[in-house]
Design an enzyme around this catalytic site. Structure first.
Site, PDB file in Angstrom:
ATOM      1  N   ILE A 161      40.640  60.120  11.157  1.00 27.26           N
ATOM      2  CA  ILE A 161      41.711  61.085  11.426  1.00 27.26           C
ATOM      3  C   ILE A 161      42.547  61.347  10.176  1.00 27.26           C
ATOM      4  O   ILE A 161      42.885  60.416   9.439  1.00 27.26           O
ATOM      5  CB  ILE A 161      42.601  60.548  12.567  1.00 27.26           C
ATOM      6  CG1 ILE A 161      41.768  60.423  13.852  1.00 27.26           C
ATOM      7  CG2 ILE A 161      43.810  61.446  12.792  1.00 27.26           C
ATOM      8  CD1 ILE A 161      42.434  59.580  14.925  1.00 27.26           C
ATOM      9  N   HIS A 162      42.886  62.603   9.963  1.00 28.28           N
ATOM     10  CA  HIS A 162      43.727  63.036   8.837  1.00 28.28           C
ATOM     11  C   HIS A 162      45.151  63.294   9.336  1.00 28.28           C
ATOM     12  O   HIS A 162      45.302  63.868  10.415  1.00 28.28           O
ATOM     13  CB  HIS A 162      43.141  64.305   8.226  1.00 28.28           C
ATOM     14  CG  HIS A 162      43.997  64.896   7.144  1.00 28.28           C
ATOM     15  ND1 HIS A 162      44.007  64.404   5.867  1.00 28.28           N
ATOM     16  CD2 HIS A 162      44.884  65.923   7.188  1.00 28.28           C
ATOM     17  CE1 HIS A 162      44.861  65.104   5.140  1.00 28.28           C
ATOM     18  NE2 HIS A 162      45.408  66.045   5.908  1.00 28.28           N
ATOM     19  N   PRO A 163      46.172  62.960   8.621  1.00 26.09           N
ATOM     20  CA  PRO A 163      46.200  62.251   7.343  1.00 26.09           C
ATOM     21  C   PRO A 163      46.544  60.777   7.547  1.00 26.09           C
ATOM     22  O   PRO A 163      47.660  60.454   7.934  1.00 26.09           O
ATOM     23  CB  PRO A 163      47.324  62.961   6.586  1.00 26.09           C
ATOM     24  CG  PRO A 163      48.308  63.345   7.680  1.00 26.09           C
ATOM     25  CD  PRO A 163      47.509  63.499   8.953  1.00 26.09           C
ATOM     26  N   GLU A 167      41.420  57.159   6.643  1.00 26.74           N
ATOM     27  CA  GLU A 167      40.454  58.254   6.477  1.00 26.74           C
ATOM     28  C   GLU A 167      39.713  58.177   5.146  1.00 26.74           C
ATOM     29  O   GLU A 167      38.666  58.800   4.986  1.00 26.74           O
ATOM     30  CB  GLU A 167      41.134  59.622   6.607  1.00 26.74           C
ATOM     31  CG  GLU A 167      41.979  60.006   5.406  1.00 26.74           C
ATOM     32  CD  GLU A 167      42.524  61.417   5.482  1.00 26.74           C
ATOM     33  OE1 GLU A 167      41.777  62.339   5.855  1.00 26.74           O
ATOM     34  OE2 GLU A 167      43.720  61.596   5.161  1.00 26.74           O
TER      35      GLU A 167
END
Ligand code: FAD
Length: 187
Positions: A161-163, A167
């Site tokens: 998952i960003h941010p 990641e």
């Protein structure tokens, strides 16, 4: 007791006295709250679930892991570089400074780095360190993959998952190179 005063136990934490187990710091097999609690889980499972047909749990099944609550924090699992070299394996290393982790940059906390060691032949994850913002939490995504005996490519191909700090772990695993031999400064 051994020469250092630790109560000697076997892999199921049994002492040499039938019906007596030794758990926690006193057995010299760990020095953390999580190792003490894991000791309890091992003994309880082997006593209470004996009829389950599952193989007994042993202290050797656990992967060394700890955190240092410094600023930034350090999360550590498994082998370090020196241990990986001593293992005689064909070792690959990946490293990424926190200055190249977007979440760390956004928080203005770019001190530190993350590093991972893998076996080039078996693709097994041997150890990792995350020294940086969130490092004590981020390390668990590597720890759980190690417990699952998953090759490093499983995390490398995972979409994180960003941010987040996590990641960049797949990215780091895509940039592995051979671990250099020990130099004068290596520890
Ligand atoms: C300052 C400090 C910070 C720490 N920070 C962390 C950390 O962040 N994370 C981590 O994982 N670990 C940490 N630890 C280590 C962790 O506290 C220990 O590894 C853990 O508590 C060990 O659990 P234990 O059950 O073996 O022993 P303990 O938690 O020490 O429990 C032993 C108990 O036995 C009692 N006792 C002793 N003798 C007798 C007796 N004769 N009769 C009856 N009772 C007795 C004691 O009073 C105590 O309550 C830290 C330790 C210290 C000292």
């Amino acid at each position: 007791m051994d020469a250092r005063g630790y109560i000697q136990v076997d892999e199921q934490l049994r002492t040499n006295v039938p019906g007596i187990w030794a758990m926690g710091d006193c057995n010299g097999r760990g020095a953390f709250t999580h190792t003490a609690y894991n000791d309890f889980e091992i003994v309880a499972a082997n006593l209470l679930d004996a009829a389950s047909g599952e193989p007994p749990r042993t202290v050797g099944d656990r992967i060394p892991a700890y955190a240092l609550y410094t600023d930034p924090p350090l999360g550590r699992v498994g082998m370090n570089e020196a241990e990986a070299r001593q293992s005689g394996r064909n070792v690959l290393v990946g490293m990424r400074p926190m200055t190249r982790v977007g979440r760390a940059v956004e928080k203005g906390e770019t001190q530190g780095f993350m590093k991972i060691l893998v076996d080039a032949d078996s693709r097994e994850i041997l150890g990792a360190a995350v020294l940086g913002v969130g490092g004590d939490e981020v390390i668990h995504c590597i720890l759980d993959a190690m417990y699952a005996c998953a090759p490093y490519t499983v995390i490398q191909r995972a979409m994180h998952i960003h941010p987040t700090v996590s990641e960049l772990i797949p990215t780091m695993l895509g940039e592995l190179h051979p671990l250099a031999p020990a130099g004068p400064a290596a520890a």
